[in-house]
Scaffold this motif. Structure first.
Motif, PDB file in Angstrom:
ATOM      1  N   VAL A 124      38.691 101.884 122.673  1.00 37.81           N
ATOM      2  CA  VAL A 124      38.346 102.905 121.427  1.00 37.81           C
ATOM      3  C   VAL A 124      39.647 103.220 120.979  1.00 37.81           C
ATOM      4  O   VAL A 124      39.969 103.344 119.820  1.00 37.81           O
ATOM      5  N   ARG A 127      41.684 100.348 119.692  1.00 35.79           N
ATOM      6  CA  ARG A 127      41.155  99.602 118.430  1.00 35.79           C
ATOM      7  C   ARG A 127      41.312 100.581 117.054  1.00 35.79           C
ATOM      8  O   ARG A 127      41.760 100.283 116.147  1.00 35.79           O
ATOM      9  N   HIS A 128      41.083 101.845 117.414  1.00 34.63           N
ATOM     10  CA  HIS A 128      40.840 102.980 116.113  1.00 34.63           C
ATOM     11  C   HIS A 128      42.174 103.701 116.189  1.00 34.63           C
ATOM     12  O   HIS A 128      42.573 104.182 114.961  1.00 34.63           O
ATOM     13  N   TYR A 129      42.741 104.108 117.129  1.00 31.76           N
ATOM     14  CA  TYR A 129      43.900 105.037 117.079  1.00 31.76           C
ATOM     15  C   TYR A 129      45.142 103.945 116.727  1.00 31.76           C
ATOM     16  O   TYR A 129      45.861 104.241 115.915  1.00 31.76           O
ATOM     17  N   GLU A 130      45.269 103.132 117.682  1.00 29.99           N
ATOM     18  CA  GLU A 130      46.359 101.931 117.308  1.00 29.99           C
ATOM     19  C   GLU A 130      46.176 101.145 116.624  1.00 29.99           C
ATOM     20  O   GLU A 130      47.103 100.443 116.234  1.00 29.99           O
ATOM     21  N   ASP A 131      44.825 100.974 115.957  1.00 28.14           N
ATOM     22  CA  ASP A 131      44.502 100.077 115.165  1.00 28.14           C
ATOM     23  C   ASP A 131      44.954  98.616 115.230  1.00 28.14           C
ATOM     24  O   ASP A 131      45.457  97.668 114.863  1.00 28.14           O
ATOM     25  N   GLU A 134      41.426  92.957 118.226  1.00 30.27           N
ATOM     26  CA  GLU A 134      40.529  92.753 119.373  1.00 30.27           C
ATOM     27  C   GLU A 134      41.519  91.928 120.172  1.00 30.27           C
ATOM     28  O   GLU A 134      41.407  92.107 121.673  1.00 30.27           O
ATOM     29  N   HIS A 152      33.601  98.025 123.502  1.00 29.67           N
ATOM     30  CA  HIS A 152      33.702  98.610 122.289  1.00 29.67           C
ATOM     31  C   HIS A 152      32.282  99.164 121.646  1.00 29.67           C
ATOM     32  O   HIS A 152      32.080 100.224 121.358  1.00 29.67           O
ATOM     33  N   LEU A 156      31.007 102.865 121.367  1.00 29.15           N
ATOM     34  CA  LEU A 156      30.660 103.760 119.874  1.00 29.15           C
ATOM     35  C   LEU A 156      29.341 103.857 119.984  1.00 29.15           C
ATOM     36  O   LEU A 156      28.879 104.943 119.428  1.00 29.15           O
ATOM     37  N   ARG A 160      28.333 107.834 119.503  1.00 27.02           N
ATOM     38  CA  ARG A 160      27.360 108.111 118.311  1.00 27.02           C
ATOM     39  C   ARG A 160      26.372 109.068 118.810  1.00 27.02           C
ATOM     40  O   ARG A 160      25.939 109.984 118.434  1.00 27.02           O
TER      41      ARG A 160
END
Length: 172
Positions: A124, A127-131, A134, A152, A156, A160
């Motif tokens: 996570v 993927r989301h912070y370092e963008d 995959e 992932h 997620l 959620r």
């Protein structure tokens, strides 16, 4: 008294420049991996020391930041394995809002992120912070793209669930 410090070699100067450019960016990544600023600084310092020991060879790499990202993840995994446990509770402010640091949503998300298993949290964060795509996350973690996708998806779903739990509404 005279200053008798030796001037830095070209390689050492390049290393110092890299550390100065990379410190804040990678400290944030380390904090997301460890959940604690002090452990993050220790993790980043250890990773940078290891890089320095091999600097002459590493300085020829195309993407030193990618190498450091992978080193952070690998070193964090090694520390976690040595301790045989992972602290899931990070230091968070007693109060939320003005003067208390994080807002409510950030606090809930941070706690949820820290509750993820190590591999899922790494996926996570990368993927989301370092963008990272995959394929790059798979390369950093040393696994297949399919593993990244499944980790992932599970992460997620758990995030959620944790964020939507009513027990988080009582956080002050």
């Amino acid at each position: 008294m005279t200053d008798q410090t030796k001037p830095l070699s070209t390689a050492d100067a390049a290393y110092v420049a890299f550390v100065e450019a990379a410190w804040q960016r990678h400290l944030r990544l380390a904090m997301l991996l460890t959940g604690d600023r002090w452990r993050a600084e220790e993790l980043l310092q250890d990773s940078l020391v290891r890089m320095y020991e091999r600097w002459r060879k590493l300085s020829r790499l195309d993407d030193l930041h990618a190498y450091l990202r992978r080193a952070l993840v690998n070193n964090h995994t090694s520390v976690w394995r040595r301790r045989r446990r992972e602290s899931l509770v990070a230091e968070v402010p007693d109060r939320v809002g003005p003067g208390g640091g994080l807002d409510h949503d950030a606090l809930v998300l941070r706690r949820a992120l820290l509750s993820l298993p190590l591999r899922q949290r790494a996926v996570v964060v990368l993927r989301h912070y370092e963008d990272l795509p995959e394929r790059e996350v798979a390369r950093v973690l040393g696994c297949s793209v399919g593993t990244v996708k499944s980790q992932h998806s599970r992460a997620l779903a758990k995030l959620r669930h944790l964020v939507e739990q009513p027990s988080h509404s009582g956080i002050r």
